[in-house]
Design an enzyme around this catalytic site. Structure first.
Site, PDB file in Angstrom:
ATOM      1  N   ASP A   1     -52.049 -24.985 -33.642  1.00  0.00           N
ATOM      2  CA  ASP A   1     -53.393 -24.395 -33.894  1.00  0.00           C
ATOM      3  C   ASP A   1     -54.345 -25.511 -34.480  1.00  0.00           C
ATOM      4  OD1 ASP A   1     -55.695 -22.606 -33.984  1.00  0.00           O
ATOM      5  OD2 ASP A   1     -54.469 -20.937 -34.410  1.00  0.00           O
TER       6      ASP A   1
ATOM      7  N   ARG B   1     -57.687 -24.725 -34.742  1.00  0.00           N
ATOM      8  CA  ARG B   1     -59.114 -24.015 -35.071  1.00  0.00           C
ATOM      9  C   ARG B   1     -59.024 -24.191 -36.725  1.00  0.00           C
ATOM     10  NH1 ARG B   1     -57.824 -18.540 -32.395  1.00  0.00           N
ATOM     11  NH2 ARG B   1     -55.663 -19.209 -33.113  1.00  0.00           N
TER      12      ARG B   1
END
Length: 370
Positions: free
Chosen positions: A290, A292
């Protein structure tokens, strides 16, 4: 008298944004460190002509920098980036090492050197594949003034600086189906050159705990109703719940594909069609699970006046990020979509590999009843 005109509030941040634009256009950028400089370019659209030009400058001293995810796919047990020597800037070899599914390491790898980490970060910020060719620049090389130059420290500090540099640029009522009393608030900042949207549903009392959701943009699911994910259902179910329960704030964040960008997301979809799960597909491309970050999302909520929140999410990382950013999270609630034959394995991967709170068996039983 010499007049120097500068209209940039923050020249270092501006230089990174210019470098991002160059990287996305497949043009090289110069990164300047305290003791050295390097010419860097992403591998995504590296062609023979550019390779030949780099070869002339490199003189056999170029190298390819790869992230740990891609190194693991090449057969190495690595948790840090590394570099591979490029005696020749050979496009076919670079493509094999950086892109091919069946790629295998073909030479010793070395720890990264000065400016290599910053070069990878510039690729990530640019939403291109995270693999870069780096050419150290010797003292005798004259640099063309047309090349964009950026300092290594500016690249390292860019995300942190932008997370603090959020401002509201527009807002207006936008009635939604099932939530006619909604307002869109557009922020600029947070992640690169992109805008972020807060949707205020109803009239939430900001002096009380506010229901919020951090929703990463999903073009395929939110707009086109892709059966491969549950994003569109989550989006609409959240808005409906808020409209029926004292309102709330939905942050629609431009972080497509877990922060990898739409082009890389579609590349990952192609790999999923060949049998890879969502996380393995990203790893083939060089991405971690991930990419983000949610610190700027907390800044958006604070600017809107929300400091105590009830979070609609299945992702424990979002809860941790909001707490670390200083918000008081008093509860978290699941928001689920419909299971389909196309997304059940995806949901299972999120549960088993990223710790998402998803009761797949319960979802399947509920869908059978419906």
């Amino acid at each position: 008298m010499r007049l120097v005109l500068s209209l940039s509030d923050d020249p270092s941040t501006t230089s990174v944004e210019r470098a991002i634009a160059e990287f996305r256009s497949a043009r090289p950028v110069v990164i300047d460190g305290p003791a050295a400089s390097a010419l860097v370019i992403g591998v995504e659209e590296l062609d023979e002509a550019m390779g030949a030009e780099l070869e002339t400058v490199a003189g056999g001293h170029a190298h390819l920098v790869l992230p740990p995810a891609r190194l693991r796919r090449l057969g190495l047990d690595r948790n840090t980036p590394a570099r591979v020597a490029l005696p020749a800037v050979d496009r076919a070899r670079i493509e094999h090492l950086a892109l091919k599914i069946d790629g295998r390491i073909d030479a010793p790898v070395r720890p990264i050197g000065p400016l290599d980490d910053e070069a990878l970060e510039l690729a990530r910020l640019s939403l291109v594949l995270p693999a870069v060719v780096v050419v150290p620049l010797g003292a005798g090389i004259e640099i063309d003034p047309s090349l964009v130059r950026v300092s290594a420290s500016a690249v390292r500090e860019y995300r942190r600086a932008k997370a603090m540099d959020l401002k509201i640029v527009s807002r207006a009522p936008v009635p939604l189906e099932g939530a006619p009393a909604s307002e869109f608030v557009v922020f600029r900042g947070g992640e690169g050159l992109r805008d972020q949207v807060a949707v205020i549903v109803g009239k939430p009392d900001l002096s009380e705990p506010v229901t919020v959701r951090l929703h990463s943009a999903c073009l395929t699911g939110d707009l086109f109703g892709s059966l491969k994910c549950d994003c569109g259902d989550q989006l609409r179910n959240t808005v409906r719940h808020m409209a029926q329960n004292e309102g709330g704030i939905l942050l629609y964040l431009d972080q497509e594909g877990r922060g990898n960008g739409i082009a890389n997301k579609i590349r990952a979809y192609k790999l999923q069609a060949q049998g890879y799960d969502t996380y393995d597909a990203d790893e083939v491309l060089g991405f971690d699970a991930d990419q983000r970050r949610f610190d700027f999302a907390a800044g958006m909520l604070k600017q809107l006046g929300a400091t105590t929140v009830r979070v609609m999410t299945n992702n424990p990382e979002k809860l941790s990020a909001l707490r670390e950013a200083g918000l008081e999270v008093i509860s978290d609630h699941r928001v689920l979509g419909r299971p389909t034959p196309e997304n059940v394995s995806y949901l299972a991967s999120k549960r088993d590999r990223a710790g998402h709170y998803i009761d797949i068996e319960g979802l399947l039983a509920s869908s059978m009843k419906d």
